[in-house]
Design a protein around this motif. Structure first.
Motif, PDB file in Angstrom:
ATOM      1  N   ASP A  80       0.843  -1.199   0.000  1.00 59.65           N
ATOM      2  CA  ASP A  80       0.000   0.000   0.000  1.00 59.65           C
ATOM      3  C   ASP A  80       0.873   1.242   0.000  1.00 59.65           C
ATOM      4  N   THR A  81       0.539   2.199  -0.838  1.00 58.45           N
ATOM      5  CA  THR A  81       1.269   3.455  -0.886  1.00 58.45           C
ATOM      6  C   THR A  81       0.307   4.609  -0.624  1.00 58.45           C
ATOM      7  N   GLY A  82       0.888   5.747  -0.261  1.00 61.00           N
ATOM      8  CA  GLY A  82       0.070   6.914   0.024  1.00 61.00           C
ATOM      9  C   GLY A  82      -0.732   6.772   1.291  1.00 61.00           C
ATOM     10  N   GLY A  83      -0.170   6.073   2.280  1.00 56.59           N
ATOM     11  CA  GLY A  83      -0.921   5.804   3.496  1.00 56.59           C
ATOM     12  C   GLY A  83      -0.219   6.317   4.739  1.00 56.59           C
ATOM     13  N   LEU A  84      -0.974   6.348   5.809  1.00 59.94           N
ATOM     14  CA  LEU A  84      -0.461   6.696   7.124  1.00 59.94           C
ATOM     15  C   LEU A  84      -0.639   5.481   8.017  1.00 59.94           C
ATOM     16  N   PHE A  85       0.475   4.881   8.428  1.00 56.72           N
ATOM     17  CA  PHE A  85       0.456   3.741   9.328  1.00 56.72           C
ATOM     18  C   PHE A  85       0.765   4.236  10.735  1.00 56.72           C
ATOM     19  N   ILE A  86      -0.070   3.894  11.681  1.00 58.68           N
ATOM     20  CA  ILE A  86       0.172   4.249  13.079  1.00 58.68           C
ATOM     21  C   ILE A  86       0.292   2.967  13.889  1.00 58.68           C
ATOM     22  N   VAL A 121      -0.856  18.707  14.274  1.00 56.96           N
ATOM     23  CA  VAL A 121      -0.182  17.453  13.943  1.00 56.96           C
ATOM     24  C   VAL A 121      -0.988  16.673  12.909  1.00 56.96           C
ATOM     25  N   CYS A 122      -2.308  16.602  13.107  1.00 55.55           N
ATOM     26  CA  CYS A 122      -3.160  15.893  12.147  1.00 55.55           C
ATOM     27  C   CYS A 122      -3.107  16.545  10.772  1.00 55.55           C
ATOM     28  N   LYS A 123      -3.088  17.865  10.740  1.00 55.89           N
ATOM     29  CA  LYS A 123      -3.023  18.576   9.463  1.00 55.89           C
ATOM     30  C   LYS A 123      -1.725  18.265   8.730  1.00 55.89           C
ATOM     31  N   THR A 124      -0.608  18.263   9.451  1.00 60.35           N
ATOM     32  CA  THR A 124       0.681  17.972   8.833  1.00 60.35           C
ATOM     33  C   THR A 124       0.736  16.544   8.310  1.00 60.35           C
ATOM     34  N   LEU A 125       0.234  15.592   9.105  1.00 57.44           N
ATOM     35  CA  LEU A 125       0.229  14.196   8.666  1.00 57.44           C
ATOM     36  C   LEU A 125      -0.633  14.007   7.425  1.00 57.44           C
TER      37      LEU A 125
END
Length: 302
Positions: free
Chosen positions: A20-26, A137-141
């Protein structure tokens, strides 16, 4: 649409493979179970795929990270030191917490990487959240995830350090959320993955991490974990030292059950109230009534 199922070892394996690309993994951990080695496993997997990896490190030094990644091809690893001076007190750090915005992070990545896209790993988001508002922080992520300079963003989040609202905001933003907790056979990963179609996949998997950061799947978790039961049984009783008793004896419980509550009607009272019978209205005029039998509407003056 929410689809829940149990997985063998495929979901965590797919995430590590970088399909998967273009994602945010937490990776969400707590004081009882650290997720840092799992973060390092993601970094090693990306390096093995010959991808460039940029690490914003607030909690681990460069030597500790490279020692953990020993044996990995680290020539494409770019370490941005936010550990030695995160608040810019001495000017010795290459990255500070106030620089966590999309413009400066993008500039930093483009200056130190020859490839168009790279992996950004953040260790940890909790340190940033202590000094920058959650909304910023959410905006930057979100901007980093959609900006094009990074293929994926992987962040470590210590969930027990923040309020439920802060954790919920970041987890809702994530395309893949991995919550780790300790179990008897290793660590358990509870995975939530949001697909581009809008579907949400959920699964649970027990895994272990070898010394070389290889993740080994142990299959599905059992429904009753012996370790969790043991922890619950060993917890201190908060009512042990009270000066009054919160529990009822058998005789007190029986007396309580027999007690009639003041606003609960008995069967006899209900029957009396619901008893139906015939009735009629009787009108008895008094001496002051001026009532004319022949003209009942005489008093209306019409």
């Amino acid at each position: 649409m929410l689809i829940s199922f149990s997985i063998c070892s495929t979901m965590l394996h797919d995430l590590l493979q970088g399909t998967d690309t273009g994602g945010l993994f937490i990776i969400q951990d707590s004081g009882s179970c650290s997720g840092r080695r799992l973060l390092w496993s993601f970094i090693k997997a990306a390096l093995n795929r010959t991808e460039a990896v940029h690490v914003l490190s607030f909690e681990v030094s460069e030597d500790e990270l490279k020692d953990g990644l020993k044996g990995s091809p680290i020539e494409r690893l770019h370490f941005h030191n936010a550990y030695s001076d995160p608040l810019a007190w001495t000017g010795s750090a290459t990255f500070t917490v106030d620089q966590f915005c999309v413009e400066k992070v993008t500039k930093l990545i483009k200056q130190t990487s020859q490839v168009k896209t790279a992996i950004l790993a953040i260790d940890s988001l909790s340190w940033i959240l202590r000094h920058i508002s959650p909304s910023a922080v959410c905006k930057t992520l979100q901007q980093l995830k959609n900006g094009g300079c990074v293929a994926n963003v992987i962040g470590l989040l210590h969930s027990d350090m923040h309020s439920r609202g802060t954790v919920g905001s970041l987890c809702h933003l994530a395309t893949s959320l991995i919550t780790v907790k300790a179990v008897l056979r290793g660590d358990q990963a509870m995975i939530t993955k949001r697909l581009k179609s809008g579907k949400v996949l959920q699964g649970e998997e027990v895994f272990t991490i070898k010394d070389d950061l290889t993740v080994i799947g142990q299959g599905k978790p059992s429904r009753s974990e012996p370790q969790e039961q043991m922890c619950i049984s060993n917890m201190a009783d908060p009512t042990a030292n009270l000066t009054f008793n919160l529990r009822l004896s058998e005789s007190q419980r029986e007396a309580k059950e027999k007690l009639a509550l003041p606003f609960v009607f008995s069967k006899e009272k209900k029957a009396a109230l619901l008893h139906t019978g015939s009735g009629r209205i009787v009108y008895e005029p008094d001496a002051n009534d001026d009532y004319d039998q022949e003209d009942p509407d005489d008093d209306l003056d019409v």
